[in-house]
Design a protein around this motif. Sequence first.
Motif, PDB file in Angstrom:
ATOM      1  N   ALA A 120      52.079  28.048  -7.018  1.00  0.00           N
ATOM      2  CA  ALA A 120      52.760  27.936  -8.309  1.00  0.00           C
ATOM      3  C   ALA A 120      52.183  26.777  -9.115  1.00  0.00           C
ATOM      4  CB  ALA A 120      54.258  27.739  -8.103  1.00  0.00           C
ATOM      5  N   GLY A 121      51.755  27.085 -10.336  1.00  0.00           N
ATOM      6  CA  GLY A 121      51.238  26.054 -11.230  1.00  0.00           C
ATOM      7  C   GLY A 121      49.850  25.541 -10.880  1.00  0.00           C
ATOM      8  N   ARG A 122      49.215  26.135  -9.897  1.00  0.00           N
ATOM      9  CA  ARG A 122      47.885  25.690  -9.468  1.00  0.00           C
ATOM     10  C   ARG A 122      47.014  26.908  -9.225  1.00  0.00           C
ATOM     11  NH1 ARG A 122      48.602  20.952  -5.098  1.00  0.00           N
ATOM     12  NH2 ARG A 122      46.385  20.949  -5.428  1.00  0.00           N
ATOM     13  N   ARG A 123      45.736  26.635  -9.071  1.00  0.00           N
ATOM     14  CA  ARG A 123      44.819  27.711  -8.671  1.00  0.00           C
ATOM     15  C   ARG A 123      45.181  28.160  -7.268  1.00  0.00           C
ATOM     16  NH1 ARG A 123      38.776  27.520 -10.242  1.00  0.00           N
ATOM     17  NH2 ARG A 123      39.037  29.057  -8.634  1.00  0.00           N
TER      18      ARG A 123
END
Length: 152
Positions: free
Chosen positions: A61-64
């Motif tokens: 979530a919210g990242r690669r």
Amino acid sequence: MSTPSPIRIAAALSTDHRGRLMSHAREVNFPEGARIFDEGARAESFWIVRSGTVTLEIPMAGRRPAAIESLGPGELVGWSWLFPPYVWQLAAEAMTPVRAYQFDGPTVRMLMDADPVFGSAIGNWVGRVLALRLQQTRTRLVDLYAPRAATG
């Protein structure tokens, strides 16, 4: 610590069991960048790579996504088709053009139920692959998130 060798189908299944499984294969192609499956989607197929590279990922979530492993020729892509609730636990993407053999999970499960020796061989193969993938996932996550030792 050394990296364990991939568990390729040729080494994991007898000639008879491999032939029986392969008689249910259909050839498919994925272009570079194609999503093969996504975490949380229904798992009804699996693949054996013929050529190219598939990357397994854990969405973050919210990242690669965190790349866990790269799979090549002879390797199994997908194991969630074998275990209820038949939902993908990871995601997979074609990192290069990929040629693969695709199998219908429900059909293979029926074949496994009908022939316990065949079923045991397939279950053992997938279980060994799963154990290796869990070990590699753990190693990759430790590499990504363990505190770095101070240098100097």
